[in-house]
Write a protein that holds these residues in place. Sequence first.
Motif, PDB file in Angstrom:
ATOM      1  N   ARG A 282      24.246  12.689  65.636  1.00 26.70           N
ATOM      2  CA  ARG A 282      23.812  12.255  66.965  1.00 26.70           C
ATOM      3  C   ARG A 282      22.381  11.726  66.939  1.00 26.70           C
ATOM      4  O   ARG A 282      21.903  11.179  67.941  1.00 26.70           O
ATOM      5  N   ALA A 283      21.666  11.888  65.793  1.00 29.43           N
ATOM      6  CA  ALA A 283      20.291  11.404  65.705  1.00 29.43           C
ATOM      7  C   ALA A 283      20.018  10.879  64.293  1.00 29.43           C
ATOM      8  O   ALA A 283      19.979  11.647  63.330  1.00 29.43           O
ATOM      9  N   TRP A 284      19.887   9.558  64.190  1.00 30.60           N
ATOM     10  CA  TRP A 284      19.451   8.905  62.950  1.00 30.60           C
ATOM     11  C   TRP A 284      17.962   8.622  63.109  1.00 30.60           C
ATOM     12  O   TRP A 284      17.567   7.820  63.958  1.00 30.60           O
ATOM     13  N   SER A 305      26.626   3.739  65.848  1.00 28.26           N
ATOM     14  CA  SER A 305      25.784   4.559  66.725  1.00 28.26           C
ATOM     15  C   SER A 305      24.563   3.766  67.159  1.00 28.26           C
ATOM     16  O   SER A 305      24.007   2.980  66.388  1.00 28.26           O
ATOM     17  N   THR A 306      24.137   3.990  68.385  1.00 35.39           N
ATOM     18  CA  THR A 306      22.884   3.414  68.867  1.00 35.39           C
ATOM     19  C   THR A 306      21.760   4.460  68.874  1.00 35.39           C
ATOM     20  O   THR A 306      20.663   4.181  69.332  1.00 35.39           O
ATOM     21  N   ASN A 307      22.073   5.652  68.357  1.00 38.84           N
ATOM     22  CA  ASN A 307      21.103   6.755  68.433  1.00 38.84           C
ATOM     23  C   ASN A 307      20.139   6.757  67.246  1.00 38.84           C
ATOM     24  O   ASN A 307      20.117   7.693  66.436  1.00 38.84           O
ATOM     25  N   HIS A 309      16.162   6.675  66.101  1.00 38.50           N
ATOM     26  CA  HIS A 309      14.821   7.021  66.562  1.00 38.50           C
ATOM     27  C   HIS A 309      13.820   6.665  65.464  1.00 38.50           C
ATOM     28  O   HIS A 309      14.068   6.953  64.286  1.00 38.50           O
ATOM     29  N   SER A 325      12.269   5.364  71.020  1.00 35.66           N
ATOM     30  CA  SER A 325      13.550   5.972  71.366  1.00 35.66           C
ATOM     31  C   SER A 325      14.708   4.989  71.163  1.00 35.66           C
ATOM     32  O   SER A 325      14.490   3.780  70.998  1.00 35.66           O
ATOM     33  N   PRO A 326      15.942   5.485  71.172  1.00 36.85           N
ATOM     34  CA  PRO A 326      17.099   4.611  70.929  1.00 36.85           C
ATOM     35  C   PRO A 326      17.177   3.402  71.843  1.00 36.85           C
ATOM     36  O   PRO A 326      17.521   2.306  71.384  1.00 36.85           O
ATOM     37  N   ASP A 327      16.856   3.558  73.120  1.00 39.12           N
ATOM     38  CA  ASP A 327      17.000   2.433  74.041  1.00 39.12           C
ATOM     39  C   ASP A 327      15.897   1.387  73.886  1.00 39.12           C
ATOM     40  O   ASP A 327      15.930   0.346  74.548  1.00 39.12           O
ATOM     41  N   GLN A 329      14.953   0.337  70.620  1.00 38.87           N
ATOM     42  CA  GLN A 329      15.028  -0.135  69.241  1.00 38.87           C
ATOM     43  C   GLN A 329      15.130  -1.654  69.126  1.00 38.87           C
ATOM     44  O   GLN A 329      14.603  -2.229  68.172  1.00 38.87           O
TER      45      GLN A 329
END
Length: 513
Positions: A282-284, A305-307, A309, A325-327, A329
Motif C-alpha cells: 500500500r506504500a511504495w 498502484s498510485t501509492n 511517496h 505524497s501520492p497525489d 507525484q
Amino acid sequence: MHLSAMLDSAVRKAGDKEALVHGEQRWSYRELDATVRRAAAVLRDAGLRPGDRLAVMTYNSPAFLIAAFGAWHAGATLVPVNHKLQTSEVDRLLRHCGARLAVVDEAVGARATDAAADVRWLISRPDETPGKAGPDADADTSDSFEALVAHAEEWEGARGADTDIAQILYTSGTSGRPKGCVHTHRGIALTATYTSVTVPLRRDDRTLISMPIWHASPLNNWAMSTVFMGGTIVLQREYEPRGMLEIIQKERVTAVFGAPIAFLAPLRAVPDFAAYDLSSVRAWIYGAGPLDADSARRLMSAYGSTNFHQVYGMSEMGPVGSSLSPDEQIDKAGSIGRGGMPGVDLRVVTMDGTDATAGQTGEIWLRSDTRMVGYLDDEEATAKAFDGDWYRSGDLGRIDKDGFVTIVDRMQDLIITGGENVSSQEVEGVLRGHPDIVDVAVVGRPHAQWGETVVAFVVPGDGGAPTLDGLREWMEPLIARYKIPRELVLVTQLPRTPSGKVTKHVLRAELAG
C-alpha cells in the motif's frame, strides 16, 4: 523515548506478533526482546560498557538489529558500518569512532577483521538463529555472535536516559570523507514518530528492508518506525530485483522503501515481472533522488498502484525533511514537497539571508528536534552546518508558485562559468534525454579564463557512444549555450555512494589528475 523502551512498548502491545522475518527465520516481539537481552549480556561479557561504541558491519540480517538493540540495552552506542568498505576505510572509521568491539558478517571477512587490531570481532553467521536455543544448552565458546547469544542468560541491562547517544551515523560522503553524525535516543525516536505520521505507517504493516540497513533511512525511517508502530520488519539480505519481488509476494509486504532505481530495475531485469502479485503493498516509498513525471507514470502502471511517496532528508537530521505524497507525484514530479514533514520546519534561504519567494533559489534549511548533536570530534564542521537551530543542508532549492521545492543542485556542485551559474542537475536532466546515454554526471573543471568549464561524464548505451560535437549540436535547442558541456568523458560507470548518489568529488579529482 529510549530506543530500548520503544521495543519494550512493542512487546507489551504485540508480544506474540511477528516482529522480524529473514527467510525462514522468524521472531515474535517477545522472542526478539528475549534475544536482545541475551545479546546485551554477550556484549557486556565481551567488554562493552555504557557509553562505549559497538560497530556493526553486516548485510540486512537479524544480527544487525539484535546487536543494535543489544547495544542500546547495555547502554552503549551503535556505529553502523558500510559492509562494502575496504580494510583501510574500515580501519579509519573504527579509529575515528573509538570502537573496541564489533560484529561483522562472515561474508565480509578479512576486509573488516584485518582492520584496527585493537578491536575484538564477533562473527555473525546468518544461517544460525540467535536466541532460539535455551541458556541451558551446551556452551559454545566460539566467536560466533549467534551461538554466543543462543547460550547466554537474559540480562536486564544498563540502559540510560533518552538524551544518551544512540548512534553515530557516518554520512555517505558525496562531498568528501564521511563524517560521523552523533544522534541521541530521543532524536531517533522522534525520527520514527515523524516518519510514521508522514506516510503514514500502521501497526499491521509489514515493512521490507531491501536497501542497506546500516544506512540512515532504512534504519531510522523504516526499521525503527516499524518497531515504533509494532509492525513487522521483513529483511532482504541484499537488494536484488527478482528477490525483492519474491519476498513481497511471499510475505505479503505492505510497505517498501528504495532508491528510484530499486523500483525501475525490476522492469528491465525481470522479464516475467507481471507474474508477481504485488497487490499487498500500500506504500511504495522512494528517496535519494526524484522521479520525473514519465518515470512516475511508468512505475504506477507497472506496479498497479498510485501509492508512491517520495521522502527527502539528511543523515544529520535523523533523517527527516519533507515528502511528496501520492497525489502530487505527477503534477509536482521532481519536487521534494511543500514545507517540512510533520515535526519538521523547512525554509529556502537566499544568499542575502532572506526567505526565498516563488521563482527564487536558495539553500534548503531544516529545523527539528531530531537534529544531530553534532559531528563526532569536529566542532568546526558542526559550527558550519548550523545557523542557530537551523541545519544548512547544502542543497539548493527553487520554490514554485505553489510553494513546492525542487532541488536544483548541491551548493558545491554549482558550476560558475564566465560569471553565469550552471546547475549540474539541470544539464544532467537534459542529457538523460539523449538516446545514446544511459547515465550521466556533470561537474566543473577549473578554467583560467572562465573560472570553470562544464564537463559531462557519460555512460554510453549499447547503440554507440555520442561525440562531443554531436552532443553539443543536439543540446543547442534545449538549453542555453553557456550550459552546454565543453568536454565529454566516456566511462563504463559512475562512482556512487551506497544510497545511489554520485560522488562528484571523485570525478573532480579524476579531472585534476
